[in-house]
Design a protein around this motif. Structure first.
Motif, short mmCIF file in Angstrom:
data_model
loop_
_atom_site.label_atom_id
_atom_site.label_comp_id
_atom_site.label_asym_id
_atom_site.label_seq_id
_atom_site.Cartn_x
_atom_site.Cartn_y
_atom_site.Cartn_z
N LEU A 52 0.83 -1.21 0.00
CA LEU A 52 0.00 0.00 0.00
C LEU A 52 0.87 1.26 0.00
CD1 LEU A 52 -2.84 -0.94 2.53
CD2 LEU A 52 -3.03 -0.74 0.06
N MET A 53 1.93 1.25 0.82
CA MET A 53 2.81 2.41 0.88
C MET A 53 3.59 2.58 -0.42
SD MET A 53 2.38 4.24 3.49
CE MET A 53 3.79 5.26 3.07
N ALA A 54 4.00 1.48 -1.03
CA ALA A 54 4.69 1.57 -2.33
C ALA A 54 3.76 2.18 -3.38
CB ALA A 54 5.17 0.18 -2.75
N ALA A 55 2.49 1.78 -3.35
CA ALA A 55 1.52 2.37 -4.28
C ALA A 55 1.33 3.85 -4.01
CB ALA A 55 0.19 1.63 -4.16
N TYR A 56 1.41 4.25 -2.73
CA TYR A 56 1.30 5.68 -2.39
C TYR A 56 2.46 6.46 -3.00
CZ TYR A 56 2.30 9.82 0.39
OH TYR A 56 2.63 11.09 0.78
N VAL A 57 3.66 5.92 -2.95
CA VAL A 57 4.82 6.61 -3.53
C VAL A 57 4.64 6.76 -5.04
CG1 VAL A 57 7.30 6.47 -3.93
CG2 VAL A 57 6.37 5.84 -1.70
N VAL A 58 4.14 5.69 -5.70
CA VAL A 58 3.90 5.76 -7.14
C VAL A 58 2.85 6.82 -7.45
CG1 VAL A 58 3.05 4.48 -9.13
CG2 VAL A 58 4.59 3.36 -7.50
N LEU A 59 1.79 6.86 -6.64
CA LEU A 59 0.73 7.86 -6.83
C LEU A 59 1.28 9.28 -6.69
CD1 LEU A 59 -2.34 8.47 -7.16
CD2 LEU A 59 -2.49 8.41 -4.68
N SER A 60 2.20 9.46 -5.75
CA SER A 60 2.77 10.79 -5.55
C SER A 60 3.56 11.24 -6.78
CB SER A 60 3.68 10.80 -4.31
OG SER A 60 2.94 10.51 -3.14
N PHE A 61 4.14 10.30 -7.51
CA PHE A 61 4.88 10.65 -8.72
C PHE A 61 3.96 11.18 -9.81
CE2 PHE A 61 8.53 8.20 -7.13
CZ PHE A 61 9.57 8.98 -7.59
N ILE A 62 2.73 10.67 -9.88
CA ILE A 62 1.84 11.05 -10.97
C ILE A 62 0.86 12.15 -10.58
CG2 ILE A 62 1.98 8.76 -11.99
CD1 ILE A 62 -0.73 8.12 -10.84
N SER A 63 0.89 12.59 -9.32
CA SER A 63 0.00 13.67 -8.90
C SER A 63 0.43 14.98 -9.54
CB SER A 63 0.00 13.79 -7.37
OG SER A 63 -0.49 12.62 -6.77
N THR A 64 -0.54 15.85 -9.74
CA THR A 64 -0.27 17.14 -10.38
C THR A 64 -0.48 18.28 -9.40
OG1 THR A 64 -2.58 17.22 -11.14
CG2 THR A 64 -0.94 16.29 -12.65
N PRO A 65 0.16 19.44 -9.62
CA PRO A 65 -0.05 20.59 -8.74
C PRO A 65 -1.51 21.00 -8.71
CG PRO A 65 1.83 20.93 -10.18
CD PRO A 65 1.15 19.70 -10.67
N SER A 66 -2.00 21.37 -7.55
CA SER A 66 -3.42 21.68 -7.40
C SER A 66 -3.64 22.48 -6.14
CB SER A 66 -4.24 20.38 -7.36
OG SER A 66 -3.80 19.56 -6.28
N ASP A 67 -4.87 22.93 -5.97
CA ASP A 67 -5.28 23.57 -4.72
C ASP A 67 -6.73 23.22 -4.47
OD1 ASP A 67 -7.11 26.04 -5.56
OD2 ASP A 67 -5.46 25.92 -6.98
N ALA A 68 -7.16 23.38 -3.23
CA ALA A 68 -8.52 23.02 -2.86
C ALA A 68 -8.98 23.86 -1.68
CB ALA A 68 -8.60 21.53 -2.51
N PHE A 69 -10.32 23.95 -1.56
CA PHE A 69 -10.96 24.60 -0.41
C PHE A 69 -10.49 26.04 -0.23
CE2 PHE A 69 -10.59 20.02 0.53
CZ PHE A 69 -11.94 19.69 0.42
N GLY A 70 -10.59 26.79 -1.32
CA GLY A 70 -10.31 28.22 -1.26
C GLY A 70 -8.87 28.57 -0.98
N GLY A 71 -7.95 27.68 -1.28
CA GLY A 71 -6.54 27.95 -1.05
C GLY A 71 -6.03 27.48 0.30
N MET A 72 -6.86 26.80 1.09
CA MET A 72 -6.38 26.27 2.37
C MET A 72 -5.45 25.09 2.14
SD MET A 72 -9.58 26.58 5.01
CE MET A 72 -8.51 26.38 6.44
N TYR A 73 -5.68 24.36 1.04
CA TYR A 73 -4.81 23.25 0.65
C TYR A 73 -4.13 23.65 -0.66
CZ TYR A 73 -3.30 18.69 -1.06
OH TYR A 73 -2.56 17.64 -1.54
N VAL A 74 -2.82 23.60 -0.68
CA VAL A 74 -2.05 23.95 -1.87
C VAL A 74 -0.98 22.89 -2.09
CG1 VAL A 74 -0.56 25.65 -2.97
CG2 VAL A 74 -2.42 26.42 -1.50
#
Length: 484
Positions: A52-74
């Motif tokens: 599961l943790m190895a899959a999390y690392v792979v997912l982090s590689f393909i994630s893109t820059p983003s923001d959410a909730f009015g800029g509280m999450y960047v």
């Protein structure tokens, strides 16, 4: 509320999913016997979590820059890279913890707490991710507490007197530092009328309220990173915590807090740069010098590594002095190298502790090379990397940190770099004390030859590859720099 925004924070959503999966797996893998939950599928638990943790690392590689909730999450490319580094470090910790967490010595319950351990580790990583991706001071504070509270439980996981004492000191200091930090945040809100990082950066100015807010905020986070003079809890907590948890606390938690402090200083408090730079100069010199002097006096290896980590925290924060992209890159690269080198040392400490009746004093390593030459060799590589000896990765990480700080160009920056260089020689001396114990000192009853378990071998192999390759493979540094 638009719930689709959760797709903009996939690494955190995935970690939450891991938490739920581990919880249900732990639940269905147990049967009740005599009022206690006895695991029935224990042998599959660790590979399950590691995958599961190895899959999390792979997912982090393909994630893109983003923001959410009015800029509280960047989330930015640099934050993604830092999440990958911390995810890889957590993966190594989970691998090396297998022998300890399933052993009969864990609370005398033969590994009954395996599920809780994994859930606590993932919870702390989730909190660190939220802290690094925060765009608002309250979001930052919530992420910090999400990481701190489970960490206190991990420190107290082994129900020994020292473990309970270390956890008590950790939670008391964490509570106090959180109060100090909130006090500082309240000053910032009073001065600017907002807690959004972007808005504060535009509105903040040099006035008494802002200066007080900066000082209290820096002091609160200084406790988390264990910078001098906020370091008094570190040695007792490191000594009392289980060795695997000590390794996790020394690298993953410290790296996340240092990166977040760097980002907030450069982005939010940029208009007050002349104030926090001087504060950094003082704290860095104190952290590196005081920690090195105290490390020489230690006879317990875990306390020794505690003061080593305080000194390393000073070197990490030295990158912030540059106040530019080169400094952030150097900080992240230093953290990556520090993760593999420090976890290699703690892997050896853990396996020696397991086979030597729980001893962690340096004298337990007298004559260690004669009976266990391979472990001694790997320990030496890791210590040389921490000391910054070429050609290992630690030398390159220190070089980039010094270069970033010197690029600032002021006399104060050059002076701090000079002090750091002198302290590098001091640190080499006390790291060589362990090498001397392993190779030169003799013992009437040296630790007998033993074979490490497969999980420890895998963790050491990964760490050793990082120590050797991260320095000579320039694409690692280029990858980090490209994220700026």
């Amino acid at each position: 509320m638009n719930y689709g925004q959760f797709f903009n924070m996939l690494p955190e959503v995935y970690l939450t999913g891991i938490l739920l999966l581990v919880f249900f797996w732990d639940f269905i893998s147990c049967k009740v016997q005599s009022g206690e939950c006895v695991p029935t599928r224990r042998n599959l638990f660790n590979p399950f979590v590691v995958c599961l943790m190895a899959a999390y690392v792979v997912l982090s590689f393909i994630s893109t820059p983003s923001d959410a909730f009015g800029g509280m999450y960047v989330s930015t490319p640099a934050i993604h890279v830092m999440k990958i580094i911390l995810g890889l470090g957590t993966l190594v910790v989970l691998i090396q913890s297998r022998a300890w967490i399933t052993g009969s010595t864990v609370n005398g319950q033969d590994g009954h707490k395996e599920g809780e351990f994994y859930m606590l580790v993932v919870s702390t990583l989730l909190g660190m991710n939220m802290m690094m991706s925060s765009g608002h001071f309250l979001m930052f504070f919530l992420g910090l507490e999400m990481a701190s509270v489970p960490m206190a439980c991990l420190v107290a996981f082994d129900h020994r007197q020292k473990s309970a004492e270390g956890a008590a000191k950790y939670i008391l200091v964490a509570t106090f530092s959180s109060g100090v930090m909130l006090f500082g945040i309240s000053f910032i809100y009073a001065a600017c009328g907002t807690l959004y990082f972007a808005d504060v950066a535009e509105l903040i100015s040099v006035k008494p309220l802002s200066i007080m807010g900066l000082v209290f905020f820096f002091s609160g986070l200084g406790f988390k990173i264990s910078l001098v003079p906020f370091h008094f809890w570190t040695a007792d907590t490191y000594e009392g915590a289980p060795t695997t948890v000590t390794g996790y606390l020394s690298v993953i938690s410290k790296g996340a807090a240092a990166f977040t402090l760097c980002a907030i200083l450069m982005k939010v408090f940029q208009p007050m740069v002349e104030y926090w730079e001087m504060l950094l100069y003082i704290v860095i010199v104190l952290s590196i010098t005081v920690a090195n002097l105290f490390a020489i006096r230690q006879s317990d290896l875990k306390r020794f590594m505690a003061f080593s980590s305080i000194s390393q925290a000073g070197y990490i924060m030295l990158a912030v002095v540059g106040n530019n992209e080169l400094g952030v890159t150097a900080l992240m690269y230093y953290t990556l190298v520090y993760v593999v080198a420090n976890l290699a040392v703690f892997s050896v400490i853990a396996v020696v502790e397991e086979h030597n009746g729980g001893r962690t004093d340096i004298d337990a390593y007298n004559g260690f090379y004669r009976t266990n030459p391979r472990l001694s060799f790997l320990m030496t590589l890791a210590l040389f990397s921490l000391a910054g000896i070429p050609p290992f990765a630690g030398m390159f990480s220190k070089f980039f940190v010094f270069m970033a700080a010197a690029k600032q160009g002021s006399f104060a920056a050059y002076f701090v770099v000079f002090i750091a260089l002198i302290n590098t020689v001091v640190s080499l001396y006390y790291y060589l004390l362990i090498v001397k114990a392993m190779y030169i000192k003799g013992s009437d009853s040296p630790l007998p030859q033993f074979k490490s378990d497969s999980n420890t071998k895998l963790a050491l192999a990964l760490c050793t590859m990082g120590i050797v390759l991260f320095g000579v493979c320039s694409f690692i540094y280029d990858w980090i720099f490209a994220a700026m």
